[in-house]
Design a protein around this motif. Structure first.
Motif, mmCIF file in Angstrom:
data_model
loop_
_atom_site.group_PDB
_atom_site.id
_atom_site.type_symbol
_atom_site.label_atom_id
_atom_site.label_comp_id
_atom_site.label_asym_id
_atom_site.label_seq_id
_atom_site.Cartn_x
_atom_site.Cartn_y
_atom_site.Cartn_z
ATOM 1 N N GLY A 1 -31.927 -65.478 -30.943
ATOM 2 C CA GLY A 1 -33.390 -65.184 -31.302
ATOM 3 C C GLY A 1 -33.815 -63.741 -31.517
ATOM 4 N N THR A 2 -33.052 -62.952 -30.404
ATOM 5 C CA THR A 2 -33.518 -61.571 -30.288
ATOM 6 C C THR A 2 -32.558 -60.895 -31.473
ATOM 7 N N ILE B 1 -40.973 -61.590 -31.225
ATOM 8 C CA ILE B 1 -40.501 -60.278 -31.129
ATOM 9 C C ILE B 1 -40.955 -59.577 -32.423
ATOM 10 N N THR B 2 -41.000 -60.162 -33.535
ATOM 11 C CA THR B 2 -41.449 -59.736 -34.838
ATOM 12 C C THR B 2 -42.981 -59.317 -34.789
ATOM 13 N N PRO C 1 -41.123 -61.080 -24.810
ATOM 14 C CA PRO C 1 -40.824 -62.187 -25.354
ATOM 15 C C PRO C 1 -39.666 -63.104 -24.724
ATOM 16 N N VAL C 2 -38.407 -62.496 -24.584
ATOM 17 C CA VAL C 2 -37.254 -62.985 -24.182
ATOM 18 C C VAL C 2 -37.456 -63.575 -22.571
ATOM 19 N N PHE C 3 -38.234 -62.712 -21.743
ATOM 20 C CA PHE C 3 -38.624 -63.301 -20.295
ATOM 21 C C PHE C 3 -39.731 -64.461 -20.461
ATOM 22 N N MET C 4 -40.341 -64.242 -21.304
ATOM 23 C CA MET C 4 -41.485 -65.214 -21.415
ATOM 24 C C MET C 4 -40.909 -66.891 -21.824
ATOM 25 N N MET C 5 -39.944 -66.621 -22.902
ATOM 26 C CA MET C 5 -39.247 -67.893 -23.286
ATOM 27 C C MET C 5 -38.518 -68.332 -22.194
#
Lengths: 422, 265
Positions: free
Chosen positions: A326-327, A33-34, A374-378
């Motif tokens: 993480g988010t 995310i960063t 990033p969330v979906f990818m994780m």
């Protein structure tokens, strides 16, 4: 519902394992995310530097003006047009351009003179506030001059310096006059830094013997309107004039931005793969550890499909909880980077990209996309990582002992070690 | 430029400029190239032209008419020149620009602007800009004496053309020459070797501009084409015409004439 409860309980039966996996996922989510928001911020800031400072999101010119920048190709009815743009809440600044000579003492240089309406310029763009020295032009014409940074340097000019100006006026005569430097611009871009000499529109008209007409209207909605809609509106309001977006006005820069976007996506993908592999490794180990458990479930009559479903759901649940943490961490980090920014001045000093100055303070740009992606990818990585060992476990391999043996001794012990001797 | 045989010779490119700016005292040399009959005759012709315009100094008045798509104006100019690199041109009319002057000293160009009473030095980056709004460039004023080294030339045509017996010389810049043109053609009258026309080609060998010489008459004891018309190829209908009204050669001009102080008079 029962699946959720069972999975949840399963997750916490081995707290250490779950905590390690979740930490890995959460940390990677935070980093992704960063990173993505910093990349987005870099591109957005670079584009903003171009559009908000002077170029604008789009520009209007008389047909053919840009091909030769002739003093005589002017927008016919600028007042009506500017009024219409104002009614549409589109920020606009009229400008005139002409080439000539600036001189101070024995130093002289060619310059691109720019006649502006200071108030409109300040309202629609940020250039009026982007000064290294002095002030911007006064609202009334007072023979003041704002010079580009490098042009001022080449003339050894500073605020208060007297500058002799010589141009070829629109009637063929030699327009010349004395001006006083009131301000020196900060770094904007190579073209402006080296050539720009801005003056009040009325001073320009007098100097160039050009009582009416303007060469350019630069418009800026500060991102309120998408480019397509802006072009459509401008084309409707000024049917006889040429409309160009910043992408068309600065094709090299636009291509550079596109290329940066692509290279950043590639970089992001590489980073994601690296992060994904780390998570996948953790997930694989966590699932393999449960090989006996799966074998037992099968022995008790669980179908392979059910095992796969349970394991996958558990993995997704784990990913959900981890990415939530993480988010939250990523949002916090990106918000700090968005408000404070990273000061790269000590590292790189002033950077120019395709002749456009890049702000040394690098700010992140937090958007929904930089979080969701990033969330979906994780999630995908976690589910895929769990799916493979789950499928392995679910397959009927004869006996769970085979599988546990396989884990202990490696594949050759299962596959056989050569021919049987008779 | 002094050659081996002690004479001055003009290159093709400088001929129009020489005539245009006798005012500027530009006289250029052509070196003797490999001794072939054709090149010798070419050199002789150009020497002849050069001899014709070789005055150690000159002074006079001319009228410059500039016609562009958007305006037309006529300037009255007075000029002084000495040697190859000293000249002063001052505007006498129109009134709005009266007193505006250009001084060439060596490779430097200075402009005096009476309205603001300031002298400004022209930066080298402005050499390709128009001089006084005409189709001549500042470069035309300060360059032109280096073509002796920079061009190879040959006679490319001899005979009748447009009812006139002419000799045409084609000049090609040498590979390393710092020259803006790709080719220059000079046409002279066979009878007295006075120039008829000069054609300038760009580096793509496309015709860029043409200079025509007309109105041959005697000025200060010399037969000269007294009107020159420069026509840019890419701007049909535009032209710059210079007509010499009077000219005197070999006048005594002190250094003061070409000083910055005098420029501001």
């Amino acid at each position: 519902m029962s699946l959720l409860r069972v999975s949840w309980r399963n997750l916490w039966r081995n707290r250490r394992r779950t905590a390690i996996t979740m930490s890995a996922i959460a940390l990677n989510t935070l980093i992704l995310i960063t990173t993505y928001s910093l990349m987005g911020g870099f591109l957005k800031q670079t584009v903003r530097n171009v559009t908000q400072l002077a170029t604008g999101e789009a520009q209007l010119h008389a047909p053919g003006y840009l091909s030769d920048r002739s003093l005589y190709k002017r927008i016919a009815h600028p007042r009506i047009l500017l009024q219409a743009l104002g009614e549409h809440s589109i920020g606009a600044a009229p400008r005139t351009y002409g080439y000539g000579l600036v001189s101070r003492g024995t130093k002289s240089a060619g310059a691109l003179f720019q006649g502006v309406e200071p108030a409109m310029e300040a309202a629609a763009f940020e250039l009026a506030g982007h000064l290294a020295q002095g002030t911007f032009l006064a609202p009334a014409a007072r023979k003041g001059l704002v010079l580009g940074r490098k042009l001022a340097k080449s003339l050894n000019a500073e605020v208060g310096s007297e500058i002799v100006v010589l141009v070829q006026a629109a009637d063929g005569s030699l327009g010349n006059d004395l001006f006083t430097v009131v301000g020196i611009l900060g770094a904007v871009g190579e073209a402006i830094d080296r050539n720009a000499a801005m003056m009040h529109l009325d001073d320009f008209r007098q100097l160039f013997a050009m009582p009416e007409g303007i060469h350019e209207i630069a418009v800026n909605t500060r991102g309120r309107l998408p480019l397509d809609a802006l072009v459509e509106t401008l084309s409707r309001l000024a049917p006889g004039d040429e409309v160009r977006t910043w992408r068309r006005l600065l094709p090299t820069f636009s291509d550079m931005i596109e290329l940066s976007g692509v290279s950043m996506s590639i970089f992001g993908a590489i980073f994601l793969i690296a992060a994904g592999l780390g998570v996948m490794n953790t997930m694989l180990m966590a699932t393999y550890e449960r090989a006996r458990e799966f074998a037992l479930q099968k022995a008790l009559g669980a179908t392979p499909w059910r095992i796969v479903r349970d394991v996958t759901f558990e993995a997704w649940l784990l990913a959900c909880v981890a990415t939530l943490f993480g988010t939250l961490a990523g949002l916090a980090a990106s918000t700090i980077l968005q408000t404070t920014g990273l000061n790269t001045a000590s590292l790189a000093g002033e950077t120019t990209i395709s002749g456009v100055v890049f702000d040394p303070v690098w700010r992140a740009d937090l958007t929904l996309r930089t979080v969701v992606w990033p969330v979906f990818m994780m999630w995908a990585v976690c589910v895929l990582a769990a799916l493979y060992p789950a499928a392995m476990s679910a397959r009927d391999m004869g006996s769970n002992l085979h599988f546990s043996h396989f884990l202990r001794a490696g594949p050759r012990s299962v596959c056989g070690t050569g021919r049987r001797r008779s | 430029m002094t050659t081996v045989n002690g004479g001055h010779c003009n290159t093709a490119r400088t001929i129009p400029v020489v005539i245009l700016l006798l005012a500027l005292g530009i006289s250029a040399g052509l070196d003797a190239y490999p001794v072939l009959a054709e090149e010798l005759s070419a050199r002789d012709i150009l020497n002849k032209v050069d001899d014709l315009y070789r005055g150690t100094s000159s002074q006079g008045k001319m009228t410059m008419e500039v016609v562009t798509e958007h305006w037309k104006r006529t300037l009255s100019l007075e000029f002084w020149s000495r040697g190859k690199d000293r000249s002063l041109i001052r505007i006498l009319a129109p009134l709005k620009e009266k007193g505006t002057a250009t001084l060439r000293s060596g490779s430097d160009l200075w402009n005096y602007l009476p309205k603001v009473n300031r002298v400004i030095k022209l930066p080298s980056s402005m050499l390709s800009a128009s001089w006084m709004g005409s189709h001549f460039t500042n470069d035309d004023l300060v360059k032109g004496s280096r073509f002796a080294e920079d061009y190879d030339f040959r006679i490319s045509f001899q005979g009748m053309r447009d009812g006139q017996d002419v000799v045409e010389l084609t000049c090609i810049p040498k590979p390393q020459a710092p020259v803006v043109w790709g080719k220059v053609e000079v046409v002279v009258r066979r009878s007295d070797y006075l120039p008829v026309a000069t054609r300038y080609y760009d580096e793509g060998l496309r015709l860029a501009r043409t200079m025509a010489f007309t109105h041959y008459r005697e000025l200060s004891g010399r037969l000269l084409p007294t009107v020159m018309t420069l026509v840019p190829r890419d701007k049909p209908g535009e032209k710059t015409q210079i007509a010499y009204d009077e000219i005197r050669f070999d006048v005594v001009l002190s250094d003061d004439v070409f000083s910055l102080r005098n420029l501001q008079q």
